[in-house]
Design a protein around this motif. Sequence first.
Motif, short mmCIF file in Angstrom:
data_model
loop_
_atom_site.label_atom_id
_atom_site.label_comp_id
_atom_site.label_asym_id
_atom_site.label_seq_id
_atom_site.Cartn_x
_atom_site.Cartn_y
_atom_site.Cartn_z
N GLU A 1 -34.06 -13.55 5.23
CA GLU A 1 -34.26 -15.04 5.04
C GLU A 1 -35.34 -16.07 4.44
O GLU A 1 -34.48 -17.33 3.62
CB GLU A 1 -34.90 -15.93 6.62
N LYS B 1 -31.75 -18.92 5.89
CA LYS B 1 -31.85 -18.84 7.23
C LYS B 1 -29.67 -17.55 7.49
O LYS B 1 -29.23 -17.31 8.15
CB LYS B 1 -31.80 -20.36 7.87
N LYS B 2 -29.27 -18.94 6.74
CA LYS B 2 -27.76 -17.90 6.96
C LYS B 2 -26.90 -17.28 6.05
O LYS B 2 -26.81 -16.55 7.76
CB LYS B 2 -26.27 -19.88 6.57
N ASP B 3 -27.46 -17.11 5.93
CA ASP B 3 -26.23 -15.59 4.76
C ASP B 3 -28.50 -14.83 5.25
O ASP B 3 -27.12 -13.49 5.38
CB ASP B 3 -26.15 -15.88 3.53
N LYS C 1 -17.32 -14.18 -0.95
CA LYS C 1 -17.96 -15.74 -1.03
C LYS C 1 -16.88 -16.27 -2.30
O LYS C 1 -16.07 -17.90 -2.39
CB LYS C 1 -18.83 -16.17 -2.13
N LYS D 1 -29.16 -14.50 7.76
CA LYS D 1 -29.33 -13.88 9.71
C LYS D 1 -27.48 -12.87 9.42
O LYS D 1 -27.71 -11.93 10.22
CB LYS D 1 -28.66 -15.12 10.59
N ARG D 2 -26.94 -13.14 8.71
CA ARG D 2 -25.70 -12.26 8.72
C ARG D 2 -25.44 -10.93 8.03
O ARG D 2 -24.95 -9.85 8.52
CB ARG D 2 -24.20 -13.39 7.13
#
Length: 265
Positions: free
Chosen positions: A85, A90-92, A148, A94-95
């Motif tokens: 993180e 947070k988004k990537d 992406k 977690k991914r």
Amino acid sequence: MNLLVPSANDDGGFHGPTINEFFPDIVLFGGTPFEMNRIMIIRVISMIVLMIIFWIGTRRMKVVPTRMQSLVEMGLDFARVNIAEDILGKKDGKRFLPLITTMFFLVLFMNLTGVIPFFNIAGTSVIGVPLLLAVVAYVVFIYAGIKKNPGNFFRNALFPPGVPPALYIIVTPIEFISTFIVRPITLTLRLMMNMIVGHLLLVLFFSATQFFFFSADGAFKLFGAGTLVFGFAFTLFELLIAVLQAYIFALLTAVYIQLAVAEEH
């Protein structure tokens, strides 16, 4: 199977560590595709211990955690907060957290075998594991960039925006070498060479200690006390390096992924 490294030959003279220690004899399944030397066995044991620890720590999760659950949660939180993180958001984060967490703990456990008695060598001190993990990081880096920006990833990586077109003849080869060749090579060599050097230093000090105590004459035996102190000091230092190199490997993997998913790509 000899897991200890000899420090002196039968002639009583001192013989320091050599690179041959990283290419030990086959001890299991010789002559088959599954043949294993002691380094391969150490790697397998490291993976088994790692899986057992996480299985015990996560099989019965409780609101009030047990000691093992708390230990596992602390490790996972460290990888999530301080690597994934912190670098990817947070988004990537977690991914890509499963990949980054796996790399961190796998490298850490294999590094630590370098200071465990009767193992005495890191599972990452031979190129196989560092190279495999670097290739995985490299493939994920390219995958993340293409997903992406499917049409612009390679173009923006090789032809950075804002550079005068006349300079691309110089910039593009440099970007290609640094981005697609140097990164996986340096990721591999940084980890492997640190573990090689650490092993050679520890073997040198403890081999010298054995030689001075059991083979040297007279007052020369006193030098054994000095090499023993240095050996223990470098053992503590090698513990620090083992943790630091695991952190750096996972951190650089996250950084490369972040560069691939950055908006300019």
